[in-house]
Design an enzyme around this catalytic site. Structure first.
Site, short mmCIF file in Angstrom:
data_model
loop_
_atom_site.label_atom_id
_atom_site.label_comp_id
_atom_site.label_asym_id
_atom_site.label_seq_id
_atom_site.Cartn_x
_atom_site.Cartn_y
_atom_site.Cartn_z
N SER A 1 -4.62 -5.51 15.44
CA SER A 1 -4.16 -5.15 14.09
C SER A 1 -2.64 -5.21 14.08
O SER A 1 -1.99 -5.10 15.13
CB SER A 1 -4.62 -3.74 13.74
OG SER A 1 -3.95 -3.23 12.61
N TYR B 1 -5.86 5.35 14.64
CA TYR B 1 -6.17 3.92 14.53
C TYR B 1 -5.14 3.08 15.26
O TYR B 1 -5.48 2.15 16.01
CB TYR B 1 -6.23 3.54 13.06
CG TYR B 1 -6.59 2.09 12.81
CD1 TYR B 1 -7.90 1.64 12.97
CD2 TYR B 1 -5.62 1.17 12.43
CE1 TYR B 1 -8.23 0.31 12.75
CE2 TYR B 1 -5.94 -0.16 12.20
CZ TYR B 1 -7.24 -0.58 12.38
OH TYR B 1 -7.56 -1.90 12.16
#
Length: 260
Positions: free
Chosen positions: A144, A157
């Site tokens: 990500s 996250y």
């Protein structure tokens, strides 16, 4: 003349391959001749996807598996490899979490870790022996933009995706001598059903406004499409990318380099 991005007879395992980005990657690879096995807990959605891809040259099958469970994952991979060693593993399954360290509970952190980090470990460990024996293979990890830049309210996250990226580098270094490549894709915000559900749940009275606001966090002015990520994954899985390993590929509408 052999066509570009030909994946005929390639055995591919995709975790979380029945929805969102994973679904788009599954469809793209099957369309290019790959024999794809989806590992997912969402069997109903995977069954529908199997029907949707029946017209393509490759094949699609599914195995129910909780990738956060080491033993269950080991059994699933052993069953898949009875017929054919796995050529490509795509570690796509993951869950999101919104919050800073103060409003992230221990349970939140454990859930993120078990799926996003331990799941990648479990699947990569399960596949590596077969790839070593055949002296070839590819592991493609879904990281990500949060792996490399700070994102507000994404503490857990970001932690997990940072780990995914560094696992990518370690695997690429450790197994280069066995002709096993490992790369990562780092998307910015991609328009998936998860995004729509998140907006509807948290901003029910301003859905359109919030969608536009989130879209504009990418300098290019919109969210990415799952099919765009799938096209990048197809390239990285193909022989055309055989000179690439140990590399992170942002697909982010300019987010990393052009924000601020």
């Amino acid at each position: 003349m052999k066509s570009s991005f030909d994946l005929k007879r390639k055995k591919v395992v995709i975790t979380g391959g029945s929805s969102g980005i994973g679904e788009a990657i599954s469809k793209k690879l099957v369309a290019h001749g790959a024999d794809v096995v989806i590992l997912d807990i969402n069997i109903d959605k995977a069954n529908q996807l199997k029907a949707d891809t029946s017209k393509f040259e490759g094949s699609l099958n599914l195995v129910a598996c909780d990738i956060s469970n080491y033993k269950e994952t080991e059994i699933a991979f052993a069953a898949i490899e009875k017929e054919h060693n796995i050529d490509i593993l795509i570690n796509n399954a993951g869950v999101a979490h919104v919050g800073n360290i103060e409003n992230t509970s221990e349970e939140d952190l454990d859930k993120i870790y078990n799926i996003n980090v331990k799941g990648v470990f479990n699947c990569s460990k399960a596949v590596i022996a077969g790839m070593k024996s055949q002296k070839s293979g590819l592991i493609l990890n879904m990281a990500s933009i949060a792996s490399v830049v700070g994102i507000e309210d994404r503490f857990a996250y970001s932690m997990s995706k940072g780990a995914v990226l560094t696992m990518t580098y370690s695997l690429a270094k450790d197994y280069l001598k066995y002709n096993i490549r490992c790369n990562a894709i780092s998307p910015a915000r991609v328009h998936t059903p998860f995004v729509d559900a998140f907006i509807k749940k948290n901003y029910p009275n301003e859905i359109d406004k919030k969608f536009e606001e989130l879209s504009k966090t990418q300098p290019i002015g919109r969210m990415g499409a799952p099919e765009e990520v799938a096209a990048l994954a197809l390239y990285l899985c193909s022989n055309e990318a055989s000179f690439i390993t140990g590399t992170n590929f942002p697909i982010d509408g300019g987010f990393i380099k052009l924000n601020g």
